[in-house]
Design a protein around this motif. Sequence first.
Motif, short mmCIF file in Angstrom:
data_model
loop_
_atom_site.label_atom_id
_atom_site.label_comp_id
_atom_site.label_asym_id
_atom_site.label_seq_id
_atom_site.Cartn_x
_atom_site.Cartn_y
_atom_site.Cartn_z
N HIS A 134 -12.25 4.13 7.42
CA HIS A 134 -12.81 2.99 6.67
C HIS A 134 -11.76 2.30 5.80
O HIS A 134 -12.04 1.91 4.66
CB HIS A 134 -14.00 3.42 5.81
CG HIS A 134 -15.09 4.11 6.57
ND1 HIS A 134 -15.72 3.53 7.66
CD2 HIS A 134 -15.64 5.35 6.43
CE1 HIS A 134 -16.62 4.36 8.13
NE2 HIS A 134 -16.60 5.47 7.42
N HIS A 135 -10.56 2.17 6.33
CA HIS A 135 -9.49 1.52 5.57
C HIS A 135 -9.85 0.08 5.25
O HIS A 135 -10.30 -0.68 6.12
CB HIS A 135 -8.18 1.56 6.36
CG HIS A 135 -7.59 2.93 6.46
ND1 HIS A 135 -6.90 3.52 5.43
CD2 HIS A 135 -7.61 3.84 7.47
CE1 HIS A 135 -6.50 4.73 5.81
NE2 HIS A 135 -6.91 4.94 7.04
N GLY A 136 -9.66 -0.30 4.00
CA GLY A 136 -9.92 -1.66 3.56
C GLY A 136 -11.32 -1.91 3.06
O GLY A 136 -11.59 -2.96 2.47
N ALA A 182 -7.88 -0.85 11.60
CA ALA A 182 -9.04 -0.93 10.71
C ALA A 182 -8.90 -2.09 9.73
O ALA A 182 -9.87 -2.83 9.48
CB ALA A 182 -9.22 0.39 9.97
N TYR A 183 -7.70 -2.25 9.17
CA TYR A 183 -7.47 -3.37 8.26
C TYR A 183 -7.65 -4.71 8.99
O TYR A 183 -8.28 -5.64 8.48
CB TYR A 183 -6.06 -3.30 7.68
CG TYR A 183 -5.87 -2.25 6.60
CD1 TYR A 183 -6.72 -2.19 5.50
CD2 TYR A 183 -4.83 -1.32 6.67
CE1 TYR A 183 -6.55 -1.24 4.51
CE2 TYR A 183 -4.65 -0.37 5.69
CZ TYR A 183 -5.50 -0.33 4.61
OH TYR A 183 -5.34 0.63 3.64
N GLN A 184 -7.08 -4.81 10.18
CA GLN A 184 -7.16 -6.06 10.93
C GLN A 184 -8.60 -6.38 11.31
O GLN A 184 -9.00 -7.55 11.31
CB GLN A 184 -6.28 -5.97 12.18
CG GLN A 184 -4.80 -5.98 11.87
CD GLN A 184 -3.94 -5.67 13.08
OE1 GLN A 184 -4.36 -4.91 13.97
NE2 GLN A 184 -2.74 -6.22 13.14
N GLU A 195 -12.05 -4.40 0.01
CA GLU A 195 -12.78 -5.60 0.40
C GLU A 195 -13.86 -5.93 -0.63
O GLU A 195 -14.08 -7.10 -0.98
CB GLU A 195 -13.40 -5.40 1.78
CG GLU A 195 -14.02 -6.67 2.36
CD GLU A 195 -14.52 -6.45 3.78
OE1 GLU A 195 -14.56 -7.43 4.54
OE2 GLU A 195 -14.86 -5.31 4.14
N SER A 196 -14.53 -4.91 -1.15
CA SER A 196 -15.55 -5.14 -2.18
C SER A 196 -14.92 -5.61 -3.48
O SER A 196 -15.51 -6.41 -4.21
CB SER A 196 -16.36 -3.86 -2.40
OG SER A 196 -15.56 -2.83 -2.97
N ILE A 234 0.85 -1.19 0.00
CA ILE A 234 0.00 0.00 0.00
C ILE A 234 0.89 1.23 0.00
O ILE A 234 1.82 1.34 0.80
CB ILE A 234 -0.93 0.01 1.22
CG1 ILE A 234 -1.94 -1.13 1.11
CG2 ILE A 234 -1.64 1.34 1.36
CD1 ILE A 234 -2.92 -1.19 2.26
N HIS A 235 0.61 2.16 -0.90
CA HIS A 235 1.39 3.39 -0.99
C HIS A 235 1.19 4.21 0.29
O HIS A 235 0.05 4.41 0.73
CB HIS A 235 0.98 4.20 -2.22
CG HIS A 235 1.97 5.26 -2.59
ND1 HIS A 235 2.06 6.45 -1.90
CD2 HIS A 235 2.90 5.30 -3.58
CE1 HIS A 235 3.02 7.18 -2.45
NE2 HIS A 235 3.54 6.51 -3.47
#
Length: 282
Positions: free
Chosen positions: A130-132, A170-172, A136-137, A119-120
Motif C-alpha cells: 500500500h505504498h503511497g 504501487a506509487y505509479q 495520499e491522504s 523517500i528514505h
Amino acid sequence: MPLTELVHYFNKRNRLARSAGGEDCLAIVDGQVRAQFRGNVLGSLFQPVVERLSGQVIGHEAHLQVLAGEWSGGPTQGVFLEAADDHELVYLDRLVRTLHALNFLLEREQHGGFLALNIHPQLLRVVREHHGHVFESILARCGLTSERIVLELSDDGFDGISRLRSAIAAYQARGYRVAIDNFGRHTACLDRLEALAPDIVKLDRSLIGHAGHLSLAKRVMTELSGEIRRLGARVVCQCIENPLQLQVAQDAGVDWLQGYRIGRPAAHCLPVVRPRQPREAA
C-alpha cells in the motif's frame, strides 16, 4: 483549509501516530512551517528544475533544512539517525514530506509546477504494501494531488529488484511520478532500469564530469540519455555547478536540468510559467 487548521490537524494526527502525547511537532514561524524532531528544528528549501529546451522552471525538489539542534550545520540526513527504530524512522520520513508539502502550499506561483520529494530507502524495506496510501491522504488535506508529486527513490542497497519494483508500481498506480535518483552511482544497468520502469531518471553527479574530462562525460551522457529515453523515461542532469557542465548537459540532450548553476536551494520557489491559453475567436 487554512494553513493554521492544517497544522493543527497534522499535529493531532502525528500524536496519534506516535501513540503518545507531548508537544506539537509542527508550527508556523515567521510565515513558514517548521517541524521538531528530537530537539532538531526542521525547515524546507526548494531547488528549481528547468526544462532544457524552453529554459523555464517546471518544478522544484524539496530539501530538508536543519535550523537548530544537533544536526544544524551538518549533513541534514543525519537527523534520520536519531530515529529510535524503524517505526519512528517511517514517522519522521512522512513528517518531513508533510512539512515540505505544507511549505509548498505557501508558494503562490506554482500553478502546474511539480514538487519532488525524497523517500528514505528504509521506508521501502519496512512498509511492505500500500505504498503511497498514507501520504495520499496527507496530500488530499493539503489540496494537492498525487499527479503534482514526483517521488525520488534511490536504487542503493536493493540486491533484488522485486521489492523496489513493487513499490514503484504501487506509487505509479496512485498517480505519482517516480524518479530513480543518482543513477550511475552504484549501477548503470539499463536492464535493471527497464524492469524498474520509473518515469524519470536522475543521473548521478559522477557522470557530469569535471575539468579535463568533459568530452568523456558528454559521450557517456549522450549515450545514456538516448537509451533511457528509449525506455520511456525523462532524463535529468543534476549537480550542474559550472558553465562547462551545463554545456555538456545541453549537448547530451537531457530533458531537465538541476544544480547550483541552475538555481540553489532557497526558502521560496521560483515562479512557474503557466502555458498561455489560446485566444477565443472573436
